[in-house]
Write a protein that holds these residues in place. Sequence first.
Motif, PDB file in Angstrom:
ATOM      1  N   PRO A 120      34.160  38.288  46.707  1.00  0.00           N
ATOM      2  CA  PRO A 120      34.901  39.558  46.734  1.00  0.00           C
ATOM      3  C   PRO A 120      34.300  40.510  45.160  1.00  0.00           C
ATOM      4  O   PRO A 120      34.245  41.551  45.154  1.00  0.00           O
ATOM      5  CB  PRO A 120      36.460  39.627  46.517  1.00  0.00           C
ATOM      6  CG  PRO A 120      36.446  38.049  47.557  1.00  0.00           C
ATOM      7  CD  PRO A 120      35.178  37.390  47.155  1.00  0.00           C
ATOM      8  N   VAL A 121      34.133  39.448  44.199  1.00  0.00           N
ATOM      9  CA  VAL A 121      33.612  39.995  42.975  1.00  0.00           C
ATOM     10  C   VAL A 121      32.314  40.475  42.894  1.00  0.00           C
ATOM     11  O   VAL A 121      32.099  41.610  42.586  1.00  0.00           O
ATOM     12  CB  VAL A 121      33.892  38.867  41.937  1.00  0.00           C
ATOM     13  CG1 VAL A 121      33.540  39.291  40.367  1.00  0.00           C
ATOM     14  CG2 VAL A 121      35.365  37.963  41.784  1.00  0.00           C
ATOM     15  N   ARG A 122      31.506  39.934  43.872  1.00  0.00           N
ATOM     16  CA  ARG A 122      30.052  40.466  43.852  1.00  0.00           C
ATOM     17  C   ARG A 122      30.168  41.768  44.447  1.00  0.00           C
ATOM     18  O   ARG A 122      29.255  42.581  44.147  1.00  0.00           O
ATOM     19  CB  ARG A 122      29.310  39.229  44.681  1.00  0.00           C
ATOM     20  CG  ARG A 122      27.799  39.175  44.476  1.00  0.00           C
ATOM     21  CD  ARG A 122      26.971  38.378  45.236  1.00  0.00           C
ATOM     22  NE  ARG A 122      27.060  36.857  44.494  1.00  0.00           N
ATOM     23  CZ  ARG A 122      26.427  36.582  43.552  1.00  0.00           C
ATOM     24  NH1 ARG A 122      25.758  37.398  42.922  1.00  0.00           N
ATOM     25  NH2 ARG A 122      26.670  35.270  43.186  1.00  0.00           N
ATOM     26  N   ARG A 123      31.004  41.783  45.307  1.00  0.00           N
ATOM     27  CA  ARG A 123      31.039  43.410  46.268  1.00  0.00           C
ATOM     28  C   ARG A 123      31.436  44.294  45.208  1.00  0.00           C
ATOM     29  O   ARG A 123      30.854  45.296  45.125  1.00  0.00           O
ATOM     30  CB  ARG A 123      31.980  43.087  47.392  1.00  0.00           C
ATOM     31  CG  ARG A 123      31.298  42.441  48.536  1.00  0.00           C
ATOM     32  CD  ARG A 123      31.980  42.942  49.871  1.00  0.00           C
ATOM     33  NE  ARG A 123      33.375  42.625  49.942  1.00  0.00           N
ATOM     34  CZ  ARG A 123      33.847  41.506  50.244  1.00  0.00           C
ATOM     35  NH1 ARG A 123      33.021  40.598  50.654  1.00  0.00           N
ATOM     36  NH2 ARG A 123      35.270  41.404  50.369  1.00  0.00           N
ATOM     37  N   MET A 124      32.227  44.145  44.434  1.00  0.00           N
ATOM     38  CA  MET A 124      32.843  45.051  43.627  1.00  0.00           C
ATOM     39  C   MET A 124      32.021  45.150  42.238  1.00  0.00           C
ATOM     40  O   MET A 124      31.720  46.345  42.079  1.00  0.00           O
ATOM     41  CB  MET A 124      34.267  44.606  42.828  1.00  0.00           C
ATOM     42  CG  MET A 124      35.457  44.967  43.741  1.00  0.00           C
ATOM     43  SD  MET A 124      37.057  44.724  42.904  1.00  0.00           S
ATOM     44  CE  MET A 124      36.966  42.705  43.029  1.00  0.00           C
ATOM     45  N   LEU A 125      31.421  44.025  41.897  1.00  0.00           N
ATOM     46  CA  LEU A 125      30.547  44.247  40.523  1.00  0.00           C
ATOM     47  C   LEU A 125      28.977  43.597  40.891  1.00  0.00           C
ATOM     48  O   LEU A 125      28.951  42.410  40.715  1.00  0.00           O
ATOM     49  CB  LEU A 125      31.071  43.556  39.572  1.00  0.00           C
ATOM     50  CG  LEU A 125      32.618  43.934  38.992  1.00  0.00           C
ATOM     51  CD1 LEU A 125      33.195  43.008  37.906  1.00  0.00           C
ATOM     52  CD2 LEU A 125      32.545  45.274  38.387  1.00  0.00           C
ATOM     53  N   PRO A 126      28.362  44.394  41.713  1.00  0.00           N
ATOM     54  CA  PRO A 126      26.809  43.711  42.198  1.00  0.00           C
ATOM     55  C   PRO A 126      26.146  43.228  41.077  1.00  0.00           C
ATOM     56  O   PRO A 126      25.236  42.097  41.110  1.00  0.00           O
ATOM     57  CB  PRO A 126      26.487  44.744  42.972  1.00  0.00           C
ATOM     58  CG  PRO A 126      27.180  45.980  43.192  1.00  0.00           C
ATOM     59  CD  PRO A 126      28.443  45.585  41.981  1.00  0.00           C
TER      60      PRO A 126
END
Length: 184
Positions: A120-126
């Motif tokens: 989920p972090v990677r999706r928000m902050l690629p």
Amino acid sequence: MTTVFDLAIVGGEIFGCLAGDEAARRHPEWRVLLLDRCAPAAGATGWSLAADIPFGLSPAHHRLIAESERQWGRLAGSRAAGLVRRLPILYVVGRDRLPALQEQLGRRRLRQADAAEFEPVRRMLPDVTIREHEILVTHDEPGAVLPPREFVAELIGSGPMAANTSLRSDRCVAAGAWRPCARA
Ligand SMILES: Cc1cc2nc3c(=O)[nH]c(=O)nc-3n(C[C@H](O)[C@H](O)[C@H](O)COP(=O)(O)OP(=O)(O)OC[C@H]3O[C@@H](n4cnc5c(N)ncnc54)[C@H](O)[C@@H]3O)c2cc1C
């Protein structure tokens, strides 16, 4: 006509409302006056994420965290519990800083987070990358957030779930009509 109150609280935001709520629980016979010059949650409380992040640098911070946990636990038994959202907390930390972070988190035991937890972090902050000397860690007990405006409305008895709160509008007199504060 003169009205006598047992307790007057100046400031009807999160701490004023919680103080009034606590007083109403301990002394059900008291009349509580809650004074504010603005609308509920128009000040710092309205800006806040009301996030519960159990992170402390000193023994005094850890005592505050313990008290905060007691208060969040108390919420769990009230209807306002419906406003609480539990959230996992992830930390990107230098490997050499890991022992210090563990100490600052007290009893919550850190463990390495897995790829699914990072997703989920990677999706928000690629663009976020974990560098070689860093590690992604988490703990199993999540943090929490709640919407402060709705929460204050519950505490002062004007929210949709407020029937069960102790600081009811028949016991808590808000002085004058609450009006919006101009924001800087
Ligand atoms: C952007 C931001 C994010 C934050 N995020 C978090 C977070 O994630 N987690 C966290 O725990 N904390 C957070 N905080 C801190 C938190 O919001 C404050 O510690 C908390 O809201 C303070 O609440 P309070 O009831 O003491 O004061 P306030 O919310 O400031 O309320 C004070 C009230 O007193 C009233 N008042 C003042 N003087 C008078 C007067 N003379 N007469 C009548 N009324 C008066 C004001 O109108 C106001 O309504 C954040 C703060 C900000 C600004």
